[in-house]
Scaffold this active site. Structure first.
Site, PDB file in Angstrom:
ATOM      1  N   GLU A   1       0.841  -1.206   0.000  1.00  0.00           N
ATOM      2  CA  GLU A   1       0.000   0.000   0.000  1.00  0.00           C
ATOM      3  C   GLU A   1       0.874   1.253   0.000  1.00  0.00           C
ATOM      4  OE1 GLU A   1      -2.947   0.480   3.227  1.00  0.00           O
ATOM      5  OE2 GLU A   1      -2.532   2.621   3.075  1.00  0.00           O
TER       6      GLU A   1
ATOM      7  N   SER B   1       0.636  -9.598   8.082  1.00  0.00           N
ATOM      8  CA  SER B   1      -0.441  -8.607   8.139  1.00  0.00           C
ATOM      9  C   SER B   1      -0.104  -7.457   9.079  1.00  0.00           C
ATOM     10  CB  SER B   1      -1.717  -9.302   8.612  1.00  0.00           C
ATOM     11  OG  SER B   1      -2.659  -8.343   9.011  1.00  0.00           O
TER      12      SER B   1
END
Ligand code: SF4
Length: 283
Positions: A131, A223
């Protein structure tokens, strides 16, 4: 029910956020039709879910592979991509199936606008995270990425700076960074761009975890929000265990009659938390 008679409850607010649901639904639809689909990077930071989709024909590729691919469909996952990826796809006659999360797209847009307005942009995020690479790409890679305020020691910055956050950072850490920058005397435009799917859980989890003797937190190790939410659980219930799959559970972690809560990240599938529950109930 096994000898231990564990009482196990899954946090109903844990599990996929809407961005991940959207990407996986899109992939499954195309897999059902075409039998295979390329995906740029792990579709979700959860190895178990990636394996499930690979078995249905999902082929994970990286940017190097994309350079050599022609005339295929490629899925962009929820994290989004930098403009270079879209350019390369056009050159290679690739059809992009864009499952970038709307929250990430909005943030990319805001960063692009700030960049076009010549603002000095700082992004509080993890180096190399997909991201973050996509966000930095909106600024011709001119934005400064940092994950710890100490990285800014000795760095010369203009007086006016604009701060953004990766969507999955911890609220507490973001506001700490903001305060530190203000203390350093900058004229700061701080944008809390943490996704509410993450920050709301950040606020609801303490209530959930404090009701149990022990917590099993289920998440992939890659994550980012998994790390953040695990820390939240551990802070409010020190008896919190991190597991990625059922084979990491050990009976010795638990005692007969324990009340156990199961929670997970925004990338943790509900089916995996259900597997963990069934395993615990068999003890
Ligand atoms: S955590 Fe938020 S920004 Fe990230 S994919 Fe999920 S909904 Fe989108």
């Amino acid at each position: 029910m096994g000898d231990y008679q564990l009482k196990v409850t899954i946090d109903q607010d844990s599990g996929f956020c809407f961005g991940v649901v959207y990407a996986i639904d899109m992939a499954e639809e195309i897999l059902a039709e075409d039998g295979y689909l390329y995906c740029l990077g792990d579709i979700v930071h959860n190895d178990e879910e990636v394996e499930r989709l690979k078995a249905k024909g999902l082929r994970i590729i990286d940017h190097e592979d994309l350079k050599n691919l022609r005339n295929e469909k490629v899925l962009i996952r929820a994290h989004g991509e930098a403009p270079d990826t879209y350019r390369m796809a056009l050159e290679n006659n690739i059809t992009l199936i864009d499952a970038s999360c709307p929250v990430v797209l909005k943030l990319q847009n805001r960063i692009k606008n700030s960049h076009d307005a010549n603002e000095k942009i700082l992004i509080f995020g993890k180096h190399g995270h997909a991201e973050v690479v996509g966000l930095q790409g909106q600024t011709n890679n001119e934005a400064l990425v940092f994950q710890d305020i100490a990285e800014l020691d000795g760095v010369e910055l203009p007086h006016n700076i604009t701060l953004y956050s990766q969507t999955t950072k911890s609220m507490e850490k973001f506001y700490h960074v903001k305060d530190q920058l203000l203390e350093r005397g900058y004229d700061l435009k701080a944008n809390d761009t943490i996704c509410r799917q993450v920050s709301n859980r950040d606020q609801d989890l303490p209530k959930f975890v404090s009701k149990f003797d022990k917590i099993v937190f289920v998440s992939g190790r890659k994550s980012s929000n998994g790390k953040v939410l695990f820390e939240v659980c551990r802070k409010h219930n020190p008896n919190t265990y991190f597991v990625s799959a059922t084979n990491e559970l050990e009976k010795s972690m638990f005692a007969a009659g324990d009340k156990i809560g199961i929670a997970g990240a925004t990338s943790t599938p509900m089916w995996l938390m259900q597997q963990v529950k069934a395993e615990l109930e068999s003890y």
